[in-house]
Scaffold this motif. Structure first.
Motif, mmCIF file in Angstrom:
data_model
loop_
_atom_site.group_PDB
_atom_site.id
_atom_site.type_symbol
_atom_site.label_atom_id
_atom_site.label_comp_id
_atom_site.label_asym_id
_atom_site.label_seq_id
_atom_site.Cartn_x
_atom_site.Cartn_y
_atom_site.Cartn_z
ATOM 1 N N LEU A 195 6.356 -4.813 -12.101
ATOM 2 C CA LEU A 195 7.303 -4.562 -11.051
ATOM 3 C C LEU A 195 6.459 -4.052 -9.834
ATOM 4 N N ASP A 196 7.300 -4.320 -8.856
ATOM 5 C CA ASP A 196 6.651 -3.731 -7.617
ATOM 6 C C ASP A 196 5.153 -3.920 -7.365
ATOM 7 N N GLY A 197 4.734 -5.120 -7.648
ATOM 8 C CA GLY A 197 3.562 -5.630 -7.364
ATOM 9 C C GLY A 197 2.252 -5.267 -8.144
ATOM 10 N N LYS A 198 2.558 -4.601 -9.494
ATOM 11 C CA LYS A 198 1.720 -4.024 -10.404
ATOM 12 C C LYS A 198 1.097 -5.307 -11.310
ATOM 13 N N SER B 97 -1.697 4.090 -13.709
ATOM 14 C CA SER B 97 -1.910 2.791 -14.229
ATOM 15 C C SER B 97 -2.824 2.120 -13.115
ATOM 16 N N TRP B 98 -4.148 1.717 -13.637
ATOM 17 C CA TRP B 98 -5.201 1.286 -12.745
ATOM 18 C C TRP B 98 -4.722 0.092 -11.744
ATOM 19 N N SER B 99 -3.923 -0.861 -12.717
ATOM 20 C CA SER B 99 -3.521 -2.224 -12.080
ATOM 21 C C SER B 99 -2.223 -2.053 -11.194
ATOM 22 N N ARG B 100 -1.549 -0.737 -11.378
ATOM 23 C CA ARG B 100 -0.517 -0.536 -10.534
ATOM 24 C C ARG B 100 -0.961 -0.364 -9.027
ATOM 25 N N ILE B 101 -2.268 0.351 -9.234
ATOM 26 C CA ILE B 101 -2.968 0.816 -7.767
ATOM 27 C C ILE B 101 -3.663 -0.303 -7.315
ATOM 28 N N LEU B 102 -4.242 -1.025 -8.048
ATOM 29 C CA LEU B 102 -5.164 -2.188 -7.940
ATOM 30 C C LEU B 102 -4.774 -3.356 -8.798
ATOM 31 N N PRO B 103 -3.854 -4.235 -8.317
ATOM 32 C CA PRO B 103 -3.373 -5.109 -9.292
ATOM 33 C C PRO B 103 -4.490 -6.043 -9.881
ATOM 34 N N GLU B 104 -5.391 -6.468 -9.061
ATOM 35 C CA GLU B 104 -6.658 -7.052 -9.635
ATOM 36 C C GLU B 104 -7.896 -6.189 -10.112
ATOM 37 N N GLY B 105 -7.599 -4.906 -9.867
ATOM 38 C CA GLY B 105 -8.656 -4.057 -10.608
ATOM 39 C C GLY B 105 -9.627 -3.614 -9.654
ATOM 40 N N GLY C 243 -10.524 -4.486 -4.864
ATOM 41 C CA GLY C 243 -9.957 -4.968 -3.677
ATOM 42 C C GLY C 243 -8.542 -4.218 -3.294
ATOM 43 N N ALA C 244 -7.663 -5.411 -3.046
ATOM 44 C CA ALA C 244 -6.336 -4.912 -2.397
ATOM 45 C C ALA C 244 -5.729 -3.897 -3.019
ATOM 46 N N VAL C 245 -5.206 -2.917 -2.365
ATOM 47 C CA VAL C 245 -4.327 -1.793 -2.836
ATOM 48 C C VAL C 245 -3.067 -1.886 -2.648
ATOM 49 N N ASN C 246 -1.942 -1.755 -3.921
ATOM 50 C CA ASN C 246 -0.693 -1.916 -3.934
ATOM 51 C C ASN C 246 -0.019 -0.874 -3.260
ATOM 52 N N PRO C 247 0.603 -1.003 -2.289
ATOM 53 C CA PRO C 247 1.248 0.331 -1.294
ATOM 54 C C PRO C 247 2.444 0.819 -2.113
ATOM 55 N N LYS C 248 3.108 0.122 -3.086
ATOM 56 C CA LYS C 248 4.033 0.561 -3.707
ATOM 57 C C LYS C 248 3.808 1.459 -5.090
ATOM 58 N N GLY C 249 2.534 1.034 -5.537
ATOM 59 C CA GLY C 249 1.897 1.784 -6.694
ATOM 60 C C GLY C 249 1.542 3.058 -6.007
#
Ligand code: BGP
Length: 472
Positions: free
Chosen positions: A30-33, A80-88, A90-96
């Motif tokens: 959810l929310d970009g994770k 959760s690493w992939s909630r912050i950085l969905p691809e691990g 690069g781009a940061v997920n603001p909702k994370g």
């Protein structure tokens, strides 16, 4: 040592409890994770997947309020690493970023100190596809992720933990759903210890970075330490116990604290053509870590005998079960110890022995980052959970921790597993550990309402009296 007087827990003692993101949060996509290795693994038959868990993602306010009601001084959770950085990377997920900002702020609102684990068994699936910890770049992936955490949360988070149970990732990764070995690997042991090496370097980098970016913060490792007993006073069993201790326990703490490989482990790896490759500068990085404290998870001790055979037996041991390494040691069932409903030995005195041993080797303050009893709790019709067995387990461990303090050990906190019911690593929702009961079954999500177990009220009193009153 018999003590005539009990020593009190220090005034600043951090009473609390633990969880991990992939086991408690839900909202797994959810929310970009991005998915983690836990979201894409095949879960063991008969156990729930990790899409909803205890739904803390949506209910964190209620959960933190309950923790505050228990009097928590700290809450250990993981990011959760992939909630912050969905691809691990690069781009940061603001909702994370926002979610953990909210969670941290909610803790601080009640004076609960966040104790943040950076990585708890949930490698981003995107990085798994790039070779996971086998890829040398994993060291930088982790360091970059660490920077994002320190930058976003370092103004409020004082206590950090690097990698949860790196030793279990290495020794029983397949059981907890985390080990990715590249196809075509011929020497699996070598590959596994190469991954382990990358994690060790990554951890050292993260600790050094933390000190550079956040001079007031404190950081430490969080391995699963289980003191190994020899099954008898036969000197061969004592040698076997030294081997097992080195491989299971000291490798990780020797490296975190002193930045060097344990000699017995090194000799074992040499013997099996499994020495990890160093690149230039690794030795310097490994020595630059310097933890401020040692966090460790304790569930039980392990017992072993000498192993004469060189024949490999397949092992499906989980985190707390003894296993064999031919020619090195052989697991042994300790006849003096009872076991839980899930077969894990129970050894409160071993807790004291483990604390003493760690302190005598490393002389750093210690915080217990996990300890607890998994059981089939039952919610009664009037909304109660009578978990006297859990109270008994925790009481006996706290008593031993207090004796270890009287022995001279420096303890800074105690965070049993788990604050609230969540999904077990491989035994589903029915294996409950929490002070707070979550109304769901393995597959039926029911109301997801929270209930205070008997242990909730008991722990509330323990904290209110700073560990002086452990009675029912
Ligand atoms: C530890 C893990 C936790 C947790 C706990 C209980 O090894 O760090 O994530 O789950 O063990 O284990 P289990 O869930 O297998 O009962």
């Amino acid at each position: 040592m018999l003590h005539e007087k009990k020593k009190s827990f220090p005034e600043y003692f951090l009473w609390g409890a633990s969880t991990s993101a992939y086991q408690v949060e839900g909202a797994s996509l959810l929310d970009g994770k991005g998915p983690s290795c836990q979201d894409v693994k095949k879960v063991p038959d008969g156990t729930s997947d990790l899409t909803v868990c205890a739904d803390q993602y949506h209910r964190y306010k209620e959960d933190i309020a309950l923790m505050a009601e228990m009097g928590f001084k700290t809450y250990r959770f993981s990011v959760s690493w992939s909630r912050i950085l969905p691809e691990g990377t690069g781009a940061v997920n603001p909702k994370g970023i926002q979610y953990y900002n909210d969670l941290i702020n909610e803790c601080l609102k009640y004076g609960i100190e966040p104790l943040v684990t950076m990585f708890h068994f949930d490698m981003p699936a995107a990085l798994d596809r790039r070779g996971s910890w086998s890829n040398r770049e994993s060291v930088d992936w982790f360091a970059d992720y660490a920077k994002v955490l320190f930058k976003n949360y370092g103004d409020r988070v004082k206590y950090w933990l690097t990698i949860n149970e790196q030793n279990m990732l290495t020794l029983c990764g397949p059981v907890i759903g985390t080990l990715t070995i590249p196809e075509g690997t011929t020497n699996i042991l070598k590959e596994t210890y190469q991954q382990n090496h990358h994690m060790l370097v990554a951890q050292a980098k993260a600790m050094a970075l933390c000190h550079a970016m956040l001079p007031k913060a404190k950081i430490g490792p969080a391995p699963n330490i289980s003191l190994i007993y020899p099954a008898s006073c036969n000197p061969k069993d004592v040698l076997a116990a030294q081997n097992y201790n080195a491989l299971r326990n000291w490798l990780y703490l020797d490296m975190a604290v002193y930045g060097r490989y344990n000699d017995l482990v090194w000799a074992y790896l040499e013997e099996h053509d499994a020495i990890p490759e160093f690149i230039e500068g690794d030795d310097i990085v490994l020595k630059s870590g310097h933890p401020d404290f040692i966090g460790f998870n304790y569930y039980n001790t392990t017992t072993c005998t000498w192993s004469d055979s060189m024949e490999a037996a397949g092992s499906t041991a989980d985190q707390q079960s003894a296993f064999d390494i031919p020619g090195f040691f052989k697991g042994f069932k300790n006849p003096h110890l009872p076991v839980t409903e899930f077969g894990w030995e129970i050894d409160p005195e071993g807790f004291r022995a483990t604390i003493r041993e760690i302190y005598s080797r490393y002389h750093l303050p210690m915080i217990i980052t996990e300890n607890g009893l998994g059981a089939y709790d039952k919610l009664t019709d009037d909304g109660k959970v009578h978990d006297s067995y859990r109270i008994e387990y925790l009481r006996r461990h706290i008593e031993q921790m207090q004796l270890a303090i009287a022995d001279g050990c420096d303890m800074m906190g105690y965070c049993p597993w788990s604050a609230i019911d969540l999904i077990s690593t491989h035994e589903g929702m029915v294996k409950r550990y929490g002070f707070i009961y979550v109304d769901r079954e393995e597959f039926d999500l029911k109301t997801m309402d929270r209930y205070r177990k008997d242990s909730f009220y008991w722990y509330q009193k323990v904290i209110a009296t700073n560990g002086q009153d452990l009675s029912d």
